[in-house]
Design a protein around this motif. Structure first.
Motif, PDB file in Angstrom:
ATOM      1  N   UNK A   8       0.634  -0.834   0.354  1.00 16.52           N
ATOM      2  CA  UNK A   8       0.153  -0.098   0.164  1.00 16.52           C
ATOM      3  C   UNK A   8       0.953   1.355   0.571  1.00 16.52           C
ATOM      4  N   UNK A   9       0.646   2.152  -0.724  1.00 18.15           N
ATOM      5  CA  UNK A   9       0.860   3.577  -0.563  1.00 18.15           C
ATOM      6  C   UNK A   9       0.622   4.544   0.378  1.00 18.15           C
ATOM      7  N   UNK A  10       1.205   5.310   0.659  1.00 21.60           N
ATOM      8  CA  UNK A  10       0.287   6.834   1.759  1.00 21.60           C
ATOM      9  C   UNK A  10       1.265   7.953   1.473  1.00 21.60           C
ATOM     10  N   UNK A  11       0.398   9.387   1.867  1.00 24.18           N
ATOM     11  CA  UNK A  11       1.199  10.066   2.018  1.00 24.18           C
ATOM     12  C   UNK A  11       1.058  10.910   3.059  1.00 24.18           C
ATOM     13  N   UNK A  12       2.045  11.964   3.733  1.00 25.13           N
ATOM     14  CA  UNK A  12       1.805  12.350   4.810  1.00 25.13           C
ATOM     15  C   UNK A  12       2.611  13.872   4.393  1.00 25.13           C
ATOM     16  N   UNK A  13       1.839  14.633   4.818  1.00 23.70           N
ATOM     17  CA  UNK A  13       1.224  16.424   4.766  1.00 23.70           C
ATOM     18  C   UNK A  13       1.436  16.563   6.820  1.00 23.70           C
ATOM     19  N   UNK A  14       2.760  16.593   7.090  1.00 24.87           N
ATOM     20  CA  UNK A  14       2.323  16.308   8.286  1.00 24.87           C
ATOM     21  C   UNK A  14       1.744  17.980   8.930  1.00 24.87           C
ATOM     22  N   UNK A  15       1.583  19.574   8.163  1.00 25.43           N
ATOM     23  CA  UNK A  15       1.531  21.027   8.886  1.00 25.43           C
ATOM     24  C   UNK A  15       0.162  20.588   7.917  1.00 25.43           C
ATOM     25  N   UNK A  16      -0.666  20.827   8.184  1.00 23.47           N
ATOM     26  CA  UNK A  16      -1.922  21.768   7.915  1.00 23.47           C
ATOM     27  C   UNK A  16      -1.606  23.050   7.644  1.00 23.47           C
ATOM     28  N   UNK A  17      -1.302  23.775   7.917  1.00 28.27           N
ATOM     29  CA  UNK A  17      -0.848  24.981   7.681  1.00 28.27           C
ATOM     30  C   UNK A  17       0.737  25.747   8.039  1.00 28.27           C
ATOM     31  N   UNK A  18       0.934  26.400   7.189  1.00 25.98           N
ATOM     32  CA  UNK A  18       2.041  27.013   6.689  1.00 25.98           C
ATOM     33  C   UNK A  18       2.181  28.355   6.393  1.00 25.98           C
ATOM     34  N   UNK A  19       2.288  29.540   7.521  1.00 25.03           N
ATOM     35  CA  UNK A  19       2.551  30.226   7.404  1.00 25.03           C
ATOM     36  C   UNK A  19       4.287  31.129   7.357  1.00 25.03           C
ATOM     37  N   UNK A  20       4.219  31.928   6.361  1.00 31.70           N
ATOM     38  CA  UNK A  20       5.566  32.845   5.900  1.00 31.70           C
ATOM     39  C   UNK A  20       4.931  34.132   5.950  1.00 31.70           C
ATOM     40  N   UNK A  21       6.451  34.865   6.095  1.00 33.34           N
ATOM     41  CA  UNK A  21       6.410  36.548   5.394  1.00 33.34           C
ATOM     42  C   UNK A  21       6.915  36.459   3.644  1.00 33.34           C
TER      43      UNK A  21
END
Lengths: 116, 114
Positions: free
Chosen positions: A1-14
């Motif tokens: 099985x294959x899976x993907x994780x994006x650990x951050x729901x939101x990223x804030x940057x200037x």
């Protein structure tokens, strides 16, 4: 099985600062990896892909991504963020031999917010 | 300019109605897909098709059916719409001629079931 994780729901940057959107994956064999971007009320647009070769992949709008096999990661990067980069970003992975459909698995998405 | 088009950008339907979402691609792609996108859940595959008149269930096919009578058109059908089917629906296509099978996405249909 294959899976993907994006650990951050939101990223804030200037604006003007470098940005990183994280992605880790799990797949059998050498992966095909993708990044897509979704602007408000729009469909997904392809940014870049990794197949093989150079671990640093360059894509649209000044984005790049670094494939790291030992860490099973494919983080999206940009040296200098723009307010117009604010969008939802999706990472996707598929194994090179997935059967007839060759369907990628998508992460849950990371919302990037670039502040002026 | 190659593209995937979806028949409606926004749709409002009542519970129990039969709903048709249409997707058309002009790239002669063999493979077509329907996803739904929900906040915090990402994209989930509903159905896909790799040839005319062929269809395969994805991860969440319950409550949906599909039709592919022509290569360029892939329809998603909600037999009896329910409020939990309120979502953004994305169609995509890909070609077996592309080794990576990179998906080309349509603009999406935001469906609200009341």
């Amino acid at each position: 099985a294959q899976s993907v994780a994006q650990p951050e729901d939101q990223v804030n940057v200037a604006e003007g600062n470098p940005l990183t959107v994280k992605c880790t994956y799990s797949v059998s064999g050498n992966p095909y990896l993708f990044w897509y971007v979704q602007y408000p009320n729009r469909g997904l647009q392809f940014l870049l892909k990794y197949i093989t070769g150079d671990n640093l992949v360059k894509g649209s709008y000044g984005f790049e991504a670094e494939f790291n096999k030992s860490q099973t990661s494919f983080h999206l990067k940009k040296p200098s963020a723009l307010v117009s980069d604010s969008a939802l970003y999706f990472c996707a992975v598929r194994a090179p031999s997935s059967g007839g459909s060759y369907i990628p698995t998508f992460g849950r998405g990371t919302s990037l917010i670039v502040h002026p | 300019d190659v593209k995937v088009t979806q028949s409606s950008r926004y749709l409002v339907k009542r519970t129990g109605e039969k709903v048709f979402l249409e997707c058309v691609q002009d790239m002669d792609h063999e493979n077509m897909f329907w996803y739904r996108q929900d906040p915090g859940l990402g994209l989930r595959l509903i159905y896909f098709s790799y040839d005319v008149k062929m269809k395969e269930k994805g991860d969440i096919p319950e409550g949906y059916s599909v039709s592919r009578e022509k290569k360029e058109r892939f329809s998603l059908i909600l037999e009896s719409a329910s409020t939990n089917q309120t979502s953004m629906y994305l169609c995509a296509s890909s070609t077996s001629g592309d080794r990576t099978r990179r998906g080309i996405f349509g603009p999406g249909t935001r469906l609200t079931v009341t």
